[in-house]
Design a protein around this motif. Structure first.
Motif, PDB file in Angstrom:
ATOM      1  N   LEU A  86      14.590  43.150  92.073  1.00  0.00           N
ATOM      2  CA  LEU A  86      15.973  43.455  92.432  1.00  0.00           C
ATOM      3  C   LEU A  86      16.000  44.607  93.422  1.00  0.00           C
ATOM      4  CD1 LEU A  86      17.833  43.388  88.992  1.00  0.00           C
ATOM      5  CD2 LEU A  86      17.928  41.674  90.803  1.00  0.00           C
ATOM      6  N   PHE A  87      16.956  44.596  94.336  1.00  0.00           N
ATOM      7  CA  PHE A  87      17.182  45.751  95.193  1.00  0.00           C
ATOM      8  C   PHE A  87      18.612  46.202  94.987  1.00  0.00           C
ATOM      9  CE2 PHE A  87      18.143  42.034  97.679  1.00  0.00           C
ATOM     10  CZ  PHE A  87      19.299  42.353  98.348  1.00  0.00           C
ATOM     11  N   ASP A  88      18.845  47.474  95.165  1.00  0.00           N
ATOM     12  CA  ASP A  88      20.124  48.076  94.817  1.00  0.00           C
ATOM     13  C   ASP A  88      20.807  48.599  96.070  1.00  0.00           C
ATOM     14  OD1 ASP A  88      22.077  48.749  93.032  1.00  0.00           O
ATOM     15  OD2 ASP A  88      20.995  50.400  92.117  1.00  0.00           O
ATOM     16  N   ASN A  89      21.720  47.807  96.625  1.00  0.00           N
ATOM     17  CA  ASN A  89      22.500  48.252  97.777  1.00  0.00           C
ATOM     18  C   ASN A  89      23.468  49.350  97.364  1.00  0.00           C
ATOM     19  OD1 ASN A  89      21.353  46.419  99.556  1.00  0.00           O
ATOM     20  ND2 ASN A  89      22.926  44.869  99.197  1.00  0.00           N
ATOM     21  N   VAL A  90      23.839  50.187  98.320  1.00  0.00           N
ATOM     22  CA  VAL A  90      24.880  51.173  98.083  1.00  0.00           C
ATOM     23  C   VAL A  90      26.177  50.417  97.823  1.00  0.00           C
ATOM     24  CG1 VAL A  90      26.198  53.046  99.131  1.00  0.00           C
ATOM     25  CG2 VAL A  90      23.731  52.886  99.522  1.00  0.00           C
ATOM     26  N   LYS A  91      26.910  50.816  96.807  1.00  0.00           N
ATOM     27  CA  LYS A  91      28.150  50.138  96.431  1.00  0.00           C
ATOM     28  C   LYS A  91      29.331  50.884  97.041  1.00  0.00           C
ATOM     29  CE  LYS A  91      26.075  48.335  92.247  1.00  0.00           C
ATOM     30  NZ  LYS A  91      24.723  48.846  92.377  1.00  0.00           N
ATOM     31  N   GLU A  92      29.720  50.494  98.229  1.00  0.00           N
ATOM     32  CA  GLU A  92      30.857  51.108  98.901  1.00  0.00           C
ATOM     33  C   GLU A  92      32.146  50.696  98.204  1.00  0.00           C
ATOM     34  OE1 GLU A  92      30.610  53.259 101.324  1.00  0.00           O
ATOM     35  OE2 GLU A  92      28.456  53.024 101.642  1.00  0.00           O
ATOM     36  N   MET A  93      33.090  51.630  98.089  1.00  0.00           N
ATOM     37  CA  MET A  93      34.352  51.328  97.416  1.00  0.00           C
ATOM     38  C   MET A  93      35.209  50.346  98.222  1.00  0.00           C
ATOM     39  SD  MET A  93      34.095  52.912  94.593  1.00  0.00           S
ATOM     40  CE  MET A  93      35.735  52.823  93.958  1.00  0.00           C
ATOM     41  N   SER A  94      35.194  50.460  99.521  1.00  0.00           N
ATOM     42  CA  SER A  94      35.981  49.563 100.367  1.00  0.00           C
ATOM     43  C   SER A  94      35.049  48.527 100.968  1.00  0.00           C
ATOM     44  CB  SER A  94      36.675  50.356 101.486  1.00  0.00           C
ATOM     45  OG  SER A  94      37.601  51.246 100.927  1.00  0.00           O
ATOM     46  N   ARG A  95      35.004  47.366 100.324  1.00  0.00           N
ATOM     47  CA  ARG A  95      34.133  46.293 100.777  1.00  0.00           C
ATOM     48  C   ARG A  95      34.726  44.983 100.300  1.00  0.00           C
ATOM     49  NH1 ARG A  95      31.869  47.866  95.852  1.00  0.00           N
ATOM     50  NH2 ARG A  95      31.214  46.144  94.522  1.00  0.00           N
ATOM     51  N   THR A  96      34.210  43.895 100.828  1.00  0.00           N
ATOM     52  CA  THR A  96      34.631  42.597 100.337  1.00  0.00           C
ATOM     53  C   THR A  96      33.818  42.238  99.106  1.00  0.00           C
ATOM     54  OG1 THR A  96      33.048  41.484 101.777  1.00  0.00           O
ATOM     55  CG2 THR A  96      35.281  41.786 102.641  1.00  0.00           C
ATOM     56  N   GLY A  97      34.240  41.233  98.393  1.00  0.00           N
ATOM     57  CA  GLY A  97      33.520  40.792  97.210  1.00  0.00           C
ATOM     58  C   GLY A  97      34.086  41.402  95.945  1.00  0.00           C
ATOM     59  N   TYR A  98      33.433  41.148  94.837  1.00  0.00           N
ATOM     60  CA  TYR A  98      33.877  41.696  93.559  1.00  0.00           C
ATOM     61  C   TYR A  98      33.733  43.201  93.590  1.00  0.00           C
ATOM     62  CZ  TYR A  98      33.425  36.866  92.082  1.00  0.00           C
ATOM     63  OH  TYR A  98      33.546  35.511  91.987  1.00  0.00           O
ATOM     64  N   THR A  99      34.770  43.913  93.176  1.00  0.00           N
ATOM     65  CA  THR A  99      34.724  45.369  93.288  1.00  0.00           C
ATOM     66  C   THR A  99      34.751  46.095  91.961  1.00  0.00           C
ATOM     67  OG1 THR A  99      37.115  45.507  93.567  1.00  0.00           O
ATOM     68  CG2 THR A  99      35.777  45.381  95.568  1.00  0.00           C
ATOM     69  N   HIS A 100      35.353  45.508  90.944  1.00  0.00           N
ATOM     70  CA  HIS A 100      35.365  46.178  89.644  1.00  0.00           C
ATOM     71  C   HIS A 100      35.617  45.163  88.540  1.00  0.00           C
ATOM     72  CE1 HIS A 100      39.793  46.300  90.428  1.00  0.00           C
ATOM     73  NE2 HIS A 100      39.863  46.096  89.119  1.00  0.00           N
ATOM     74  N   ILE A 101      35.359  45.629  87.328  1.00  0.00           N
ATOM     75  CA  ILE A 101      35.728  44.881  86.140  1.00  0.00           C
ATOM     76  C   ILE A 101      36.781  45.735  85.434  1.00  0.00           C
ATOM     77  CG2 ILE A 101      33.817  45.869  84.812  1.00  0.00           C
ATOM     78  CD1 ILE A 101      33.717  43.241  83.240  1.00  0.00           C
ATOM     79  N   ALA A 102      37.855  45.110  84.971  1.00  0.00           N
ATOM     80  CA  ALA A 102      38.911  45.819  84.249  1.00  0.00           C
ATOM     81  C   ALA A 102      38.811  45.456  82.776  1.00  0.00           C
ATOM     82  CB  ALA A 102      40.282  45.444  84.805  1.00  0.00           C
ATOM     83  N   LEU A 103      38.747  46.472  81.944  1.00  0.00           N
ATOM     84  CA  LEU A 103      38.638  46.267  80.504  1.00  0.00           C
ATOM     85  C   LEU A 103      39.843  46.894  79.816  1.00  0.00           C
ATOM     86  CD1 LEU A 103      34.847  47.034  80.196  1.00  0.00           C
ATOM     87  CD2 LEU A 103      35.934  44.799  80.070  1.00  0.00           C
ATOM     88  N   SER A 104      40.545  46.101  79.037  1.00  0.00           N
ATOM     89  CA  SER A 104      41.726  46.553  78.315  1.00  0.00           C
ATOM     90  C   SER A 104      41.316  47.159  76.981  1.00  0.00           C
ATOM     91  CB  SER A 104      42.669  45.373  78.083  1.00  0.00           C
ATOM     92  OG  SER A 104      43.730  45.747  77.232  1.00  0.00           O
ATOM     93  N   VAL A 105      41.812  48.370  76.714  1.00  0.00           N
ATOM     94  CA  VAL A 105      41.480  49.048  75.466  1.00  0.00           C
ATOM     95  C   VAL A 105      42.670  49.129  74.507  1.00  0.00           C
ATOM     96  CG1 VAL A 105      39.541  50.332  76.445  1.00  0.00           C
ATOM     97  CG2 VAL A 105      41.835  51.329  76.513  1.00  0.00           C
ATOM     98  N   GLY A 106      43.831  48.603  74.906  1.00  0.00           N
ATOM     99  CA  GLY A 106      44.936  48.420  73.974  1.00  0.00           C
ATOM    100  C   GLY A 106      46.067  49.415  73.985  1.00  0.00           C
ATOM    101  N   SER A 107      45.857  50.629  74.491  1.00  0.00           N
ATOM    102  CA  SER A 107      46.956  51.606  74.498  1.00  0.00           C
ATOM    103  C   SER A 107      46.681  52.689  75.542  1.00  0.00           C
ATOM    104  CB  SER A 107      47.123  52.257  73.134  1.00  0.00           C
ATOM    105  OG  SER A 107      46.045  53.135  72.861  1.00  0.00           O
ATOM    106  N   LYS A 108      47.761  53.376  75.942  1.00  0.00           N
ATOM    107  CA  LYS A 108      47.616  54.503  76.868  1.00  0.00           C
ATOM    108  C   LYS A 108      46.733  55.592  76.259  1.00  0.00           C
ATOM    109  CE  LYS A 108      51.950  54.061  79.421  1.00  0.00           C
ATOM    110  NZ  LYS A 108      53.221  54.730  79.781  1.00  0.00           N
ATOM    111  N   GLU A 109      46.915  55.824  74.975  1.00  0.00           N
ATOM    112  CA  GLU A 109      46.130  56.859  74.299  1.00  0.00           C
ATOM    113  C   GLU A 109      44.642  56.537  74.346  1.00  0.00           C
ATOM    114  OE1 GLU A 109      50.237  56.912  73.287  1.00  0.00           O
ATOM    115  OE2 GLU A 109      48.838  55.283  72.858  1.00  0.00           O
TER     116      GLU A 109
END
Length: 127
Positions: free
Chosen positions: A60-83
């Motif tokens: 495997l090689f590890d490219n720098v993960k630029e924040m502004s790029r095309t492609g998948y950028t993040h995974i969102a995980l719901s934890v159920g409450s603001k708290e």
């Protein structure tokens, strides 16, 4: 139709598994190993049935993960409450993970924070 799972390669499979178990209450299967190719993986399951496959293989090689790029950028995980968003964000920060946006309500109505998690990947923590 539903997304069956999402997969990501990681440098340290065991550390990635423990990250998602510790912070997001994932459960892991026993893992898979292909001794011919060196490929290894775990399926991580979350309480609502969502699954994440984490994988590793030689070369495997590890490219720098630029924040502004095309492609998948993040995974969102719901934890159920603001708290819980607040609590988990602060716990991750205390444990040395970079918080790139503090908990807040976004313009599109989400209450969320964003961190740089395992392997430099962005994770959105939301209600």
């Amino acid at each position: 139709m539903r997304i069956e799972h999402i997969a990501m390669y990681v440098n340290n499979l065991e550390a990635a598994k423990e990250f998602f178990i510790k912070y997001f209450n994932a459960t892991a299967n026993d893992g898979y190993y292909n001794n011919r190719t060196g490929f290894r993986s775990y399926f991580l399951s979350f309480a609502d049935g969502a699954r994440l496959e984490i994988m590793n293989k030689p070369g495997l090689f590890d490219n720098v993960k630029e924040m502004s790029r095309t492609g998948y950028t993040h995974i969102a995980l719901s934890v159920g409450s603001k708290e819980k968003v607040d609590e988990l964000t602060h716990q991750l920060e205390a444990d040395g993970y970079e918080v790139i946006s503090d908990p807040r309500t976004t313009g599109d109505g989400y209450y969320e924070s964003c961190i740089i998690g395992i392997g430099g990947n962005q994770i959105e923590i939301t209600v």
